[in-house]
Design a protein around this motif. Structure first.
Motif, mmCIF file in Angstrom:
data_model
loop_
_atom_site.group_PDB
_atom_site.id
_atom_site.type_symbol
_atom_site.label_atom_id
_atom_site.label_comp_id
_atom_site.label_asym_id
_atom_site.label_seq_id
_atom_site.Cartn_x
_atom_site.Cartn_y
_atom_site.Cartn_z
ATOM 1 N N ILE A 166 -6.781 -0.391 -5.182
ATOM 2 C CA ILE A 166 -6.876 -1.830 -4.936
ATOM 3 C C ILE A 166 -7.629 -2.458 -6.104
ATOM 4 O O ILE A 166 -8.656 -1.942 -6.548
ATOM 5 N N LYS B 26 -3.643 -7.754 -4.365
ATOM 6 C CA LYS B 26 -4.590 -6.815 -4.963
ATOM 7 C C LYS B 26 -3.984 -5.441 -5.233
ATOM 8 O O LYS B 26 -4.677 -4.554 -5.717
ATOM 9 N N HIS C 224 0.832 -1.213 0.000
ATOM 10 C CA HIS C 224 0.000 0.000 0.000
ATOM 11 C C HIS C 224 0.863 1.258 0.000
ATOM 12 O O HIS C 224 0.387 2.339 -0.338
#
Ligand code: SF4
Length: 299
Positions: free
Chosen positions: A119, A177, A112
């Motif tokens: 995402i 993701k 992240h």
């Protein structure tokens, strides 16, 4: 409240669970932990040995010995045992929505912080009989928020079309993701942190077949490290651990084939990939995959 274990302890426990799975033992029951047995300061060795007294193991041998029912590398025993918001929700659309909400604006792994735009959760028919699972989003996927939309995605679309179905008939997702920087291979801790959400997506959709695209996907789904030549050309039984006791779904069969990005680099392997897809088509039969109820047959 979920127990917070450091990564070393989680890995040790996951290894032990995998060991039991290799023996054909899949169901585990947790006693109330005593505060002295699992603490932030407990060593990995202590946890492994104490896990034997923490976990009551009931043996259930697989009827198909040649097939594998594995837990994903990142599924620690505690994650497996934690109830999830979507458990008991039969509608896959509603279940996927709950999983997406639970994922939130995820900061659970370092990806992240490494330049992701968004995402990339997954796309397709929530009622799909067939799921494809890749490795992780690339630049195009990161920009558009959808898996397999770049050149590799075009090739995957062609592969799906050659099977006589449409992209919107299947469900497509990845092991991680968020885009790894520079399209590097996702690292073990990233896969272990993210893939439980994929497992929950698979459990919500309940497909008949999961196709692992490439070695990273296969390794994480099956917790097997082997060359593609050994992974391909056979079926694996596959049922995410969190729903292993659910009698409404026997689990999926899993096949492994080459990642489309690899096929772009080495088109000579397309014939081999086509053999893998033919194996899938033969198993699914002419009536599958399911089409959305309000749409006509694939063209
Ligand atoms: S890769 Fe998965 S676990 Fe890591 S930040 Fe993205 S969504 Fe969260």
């Amino acid at each position: 409240m979920p127990l917070a274990l450091n990564p070393q302890l989680r890995r040790a426990l996951a290894e032990r669970v995998r060991y039991y799975h290799e023996l054909g033992i899949y169901d585990f029951y947790q006693r109330e932990p005593s505060p002295s047995t699992v603490t932030e300061h407990t060593s990995a060795t202590d946890v492994v040995s104490s896990s034997e007294s923490q976990l009551e193991v009931r043996e259930e041998m697989s009827a198909r010995k040649s097939a594998a029912v594995q837990t994903v590398a990142g599924e620690s025993a505690f994650e497996i045992l934690q109830p999830k918001p979507e458990y008991g929700v039969a509608d896959p659309v509603a279940a996927l929505k709950l999983i997406r909400e639970d994922l939130g604006d995820c900061t659970r792994c370092k990806l992240h912080l490494q330049g992701r735009k968004q995402i990339v959760f997954g796309v397709g028919n929530p009622h799909a009989d067939l799921m494809f699972v890749g490795e992780g989003p690339g630049a195009d996927e990161d920009a558009q928020g959808e898996p397999f939309v770049g050149r590799a995605g075009q090739l995957l679309n062609n592969m799906i079309k050659a099977m006589g179905i449409r992209r919107e008939d299947v469900y497509i997702a990845n092991i991680v993701k968020c885009r790894p920087p520079g399209n590097r291979t996702p690292e073990r801790d990233e896969c272990e942190t993210c893939s439980p959400f994929l497992m929950r997506q698979i459990a919500a959709i309940k497909p008949k077949v999961v196709v692992a695209l490439g070695a990273v996907s296969a390794k994480n789904l099956l917790a097997i490290s082997a060359p593609m030549s050994e992974l391909r050309g056979r079926w694996y039984d596959f049922k995410p651990a969190g729903v292993r006791g659910d009698p409404s779904w026997p689990g999926a069969r899993l096949a492994v084939t080459y990642h489309p990005a690899f096929l772009l680099r080495d088109p000579r392997q397309k014939g081999e990939a086509w053999k893998d897809l033919q194996m899938v088509m033969k198993y699914l039969g002419p009536e599958s995959p399911k089409k959305p109820a309000d749409e006509g047959p694939a063209t």
